[in-house]
Design an enzyme around this catalytic site. Structure first.
Site, PDB file in Angstrom:
ATOM      1  N   ARG A   1       7.804  23.489 -43.647  1.00 42.30           N
ATOM      2  CA  ARG A   1       6.537  23.801 -42.966  1.00 42.30           C
ATOM      3  C   ARG A   1       6.811  24.620 -41.693  1.00 42.30           C
ATOM      4  O   ARG A   1       7.940  24.624 -41.192  1.00 42.30           O
ATOM      5  CB  ARG A   1       5.823  22.501 -42.587  1.00 42.30           C
TER       6      ARG A   1
ATOM      7  N   GLU B   1      11.149  17.910 -48.344  1.00 40.61           N
ATOM      8  CA  GLU B   1      10.526  19.242 -48.514  1.00 40.61           C
ATOM      9  C   GLU B   1       9.740  19.664 -47.266  1.00 40.61           C
ATOM     10  O   GLU B   1       9.469  20.841 -47.064  1.00 40.61           O
ATOM     11  CB  GLU B   1       9.561  19.244 -49.710  1.00 40.61           C
ATOM     12  N   ASN B   2       9.356  18.699 -46.423  1.00 41.22           N
ATOM     13  CA  ASN B   2       8.500  19.026 -45.265  1.00 41.22           C
ATOM     14  C   ASN B   2       9.180  19.925 -44.222  1.00 41.22           C
ATOM     15  O   ASN B   2       8.503  20.527 -43.392  1.00 41.22           O
ATOM     16  CB  ASN B   2       7.979  17.754 -44.574  1.00 41.22           C
ATOM     17  N   TRP B   3      10.511  20.047 -44.280  1.00 39.59           N
ATOM     18  CA  TRP B   3      11.202  20.950 -43.344  1.00 39.59           C
ATOM     19  C   TRP B   3      10.743  22.385 -43.544  1.00 39.59           C
ATOM     20  O   TRP B   3      10.890  23.223 -42.644  1.00 39.59           O
ATOM     21  CB  TRP B   3      12.728  20.882 -43.516  1.00 39.59           C
TER      22      TRP B   3
ATOM     23  N   SER C   1       5.090  13.038 -56.088  1.00 37.14           N
ATOM     24  CA  SER C   1       5.789  13.852 -55.094  1.00 37.14           C
ATOM     25  C   SER C   1       7.121  13.263 -54.632  1.00 37.14           C
ATOM     26  O   SER C   1       7.372  13.133 -53.432  1.00 37.14           O
ATOM     27  CB  SER C   1       4.878  14.097 -53.876  1.00 37.14           C
TER      28      SER C   1
ATOM     29  N   ASP D   1      -1.445  11.351 -47.280  1.00 39.02           N
ATOM     30  CA  ASP D   1      -1.709  12.767 -47.559  1.00 39.02           C
ATOM     31  C   ASP D   1      -3.118  13.174 -47.125  1.00 39.02           C
ATOM     32  O   ASP D   1      -4.036  12.347 -47.107  1.00 39.02           O
ATOM     33  CB  ASP D   1      -1.538  13.009 -49.066  1.00 39.02           C
TER      34      ASP D   1
ATOM     35  N   ARG E   1      -6.059  18.927 -44.560  1.00 32.18           N
ATOM     36  CA  ARG E   1      -7.402  19.203 -45.078  1.00 32.18           C
ATOM     37  C   ARG E   1      -8.475  18.518 -44.234  1.00 32.18           C
ATOM     38  O   ARG E   1      -9.560  19.044 -44.028  1.00 32.18           O
ATOM     39  CB  ARG E   1      -7.499  18.774 -46.549  1.00 32.18           C
TER      40      ARG E   1
HETATM   41  C1  FPP Z   1       0.523  14.856 -45.369  1.00 26.68           C
HETATM   42  O1  FPP Z   1      -0.645  15.560 -45.009  1.00 26.68           O
HETATM   43  C2  FPP Z   1       1.080  14.168 -44.219  1.00 26.68           C
HETATM   44  C3  FPP Z   1       2.299  14.396 -43.676  1.00 26.68           C
HETATM   45  C4  FPP Z   1       3.247  15.398 -44.200  1.00 26.68           C
HETATM   46  C5  FPP Z   1       2.783  13.659 -42.497  1.00 26.68           C
HETATM   47  C6  FPP Z   1       2.333  12.246 -42.330  1.00 26.68           C
HETATM   48  C7  FPP Z   1       2.653  11.861 -40.949  1.00 26.68           C
HETATM   49  C8  FPP Z   1       1.873  11.175 -40.093  1.00 26.68           C
HETATM   50  C9  FPP Z   1       0.601  10.541 -40.471  1.00 26.68           C
HETATM   51  C10 FPP Z   1       2.254  11.016 -38.638  1.00 26.68           C
HETATM   52  C11 FPP Z   1       3.626  10.543 -38.286  1.00 26.68           C
HETATM   53  C12 FPP Z   1       4.035   9.267 -38.907  1.00 26.68           C
HETATM   54  C13 FPP Z   1       4.311   8.090 -38.263  1.00 26.68           C
HETATM   55  C14 FPP Z   1       4.891   6.962 -39.039  1.00 26.68           C
HETATM   56  C15 FPP Z   1       4.044   7.871 -36.853  1.00 26.68           C
HETATM   57  P1  FPP Z   1      -0.641  17.133 -45.218  1.00 26.68           P
HETATM   58  O2  FPP Z   1      -0.308  17.766 -43.944  1.00 26.68           O
HETATM   59  O3  FPP Z   1       0.232  17.498 -46.366  1.00 26.68           O
HETATM   60  O4  FPP Z   1      -2.162  17.352 -45.586  1.00 26.68           O
HETATM   61  P2  FPP Z   1      -2.740  18.488 -46.528  1.00 26.68           P
HETATM   62  O5  FPP Z   1      -2.179  18.244 -47.912  1.00 26.68           O
HETATM   63  O6  FPP Z   1      -4.201  18.246 -46.464  1.00 26.68           O
HETATM   64  O7  FPP Z   1      -2.335  19.807 -45.964  1.00 26.68           O
END
Ligand code: FPP
Length: 247
Positions: free
Chosen positions: A78, A74-76, A203, A27, A31
């Site tokens: 975005r 849930e990431n869909w 989460s 995560d 940020r």
């Molecule tokens: C959370 O940070 C991260 C993700 C939703 C994606 C994680 C994916 C990768 C590191 C790359 C792809 C994976 C592989 C295995 C190659 P966020 O975007 O929620 O950060 P935030 O909370 O600061 O906005």
């Protein structure tokens, strides 16, 4: 960080008490990027660099199971370009790293429902799983379109089917048998779960498997989670007394 201080930290790690299974909620990419006035996708890109580093380091430390939360159900929700970038990064990662992972005897498993994935990432993922299926040094679980509640409900459906068809008796069902219906079938539960970025919640990750897992929440963002941070987490884990409900 200098080689000398990395070695200094490495010396503090007890190789005989290594966690067997480490799970990470990657995560803070967004940020990390925002702090640098970069687009969020730059954070994901840097996040992939840490994926490479931590997978290699887990192998060096002899950790047999590493689970990375790459994309939640849930990431869909975005923005489309961010989802597209995440899928693209996954494809790039697999294309670039698959041979090295295979040479290093790493078995890739996917936790999650692949049906919803676009055709290209789905194809790459199936190829990676197929190519590495007999590898045995380390298991790299990538949680993709994964949700803990989905996993449990899906497991219940599979189990009910087995009961209906007479493969399982109702009386045979217990906590251990149910584990066979999860994506982590045949794997030990995580000993350690790490969440960077300062958030202190689970989460919807590995809800069934984390009953006795040690949690480490750290303030650094995932793109900053280097070898040094990984060692720190292992050292902290080894300082904890695990009681599994006993005294
Ligand atoms: C959370 O940070 C991260 C993700 C939703 C994606 C994680 C994916 C990768 C590191 C790359 C792809 C994976 C592989 C295995 C190659 P966020 O975007 O929620 O950060 P935030 O909370 O600061 O906005």
């Amino acid at each position: 960080m200098s080689t000398k201080s990395i070695n200094f930290m490495l010396n503090k790690i007890d190789m005989d008490r290594m966690p067997k299974h480490v799970a990470i909620i990657m995560d803070g990419n967004g940020r990390w990027a925002k702090k640098r006035l970069l687009p969020r996708t730059a954070g994901h890109r840097e996040g992939v660099e840490r994926v490479k580093e931590i997978v290699e380091e887990a192998g060096n430390l002899g950790i047999p199971y590493l689970t990375l939360f790459a994309f939640s159900t849930e990431n869909w929700g975005r923005p489309k370009d961010e989802v597209d970038t995440l899928m693209k990064l996954l494809v790039e990662y697999l294309k670039k790293e698959l041979n090295t992972l295979h040479e290093n005897n790493v078995k890739i498993n996917i936790l999650g429902n692949l049906d919803k994935l676009p055709p290209t990432p789905r194809k790459e993922v199936y190829n990676a799983v197929e190519k590495t299926k007999y590898n045995s040094k380390m298991n790299l679980n990538i949680a993709l379109n994964y949700g803990g509640r989905y996993e449990i409900v899906n497991g219940i459906k599979l189990l009910v089917n087995d009961v209906k068809s007479g493969n399982i008796n109702l009386d045979d069902i217990d906590e251990d048998l149910f584990k066979n219906y999860l994506f982590t079938k045949d794997q030990p539960d995580p000993d350690l779960l790490i969440r960077p970025s300062g958030e202190k919640r689970i989460s919807n990750f590995l809800l069934y498997q984390i009953a006795y897992t040690e949690f480490i929440f750290t303030d650094v963002y995932w793109p900053e989670f280097t070898t040094e941070e990984f060692y720190k987490s292992i050292i902290e884990f080894q300082s904890r007394k695990r009681r599994f409900g006993g005294i």
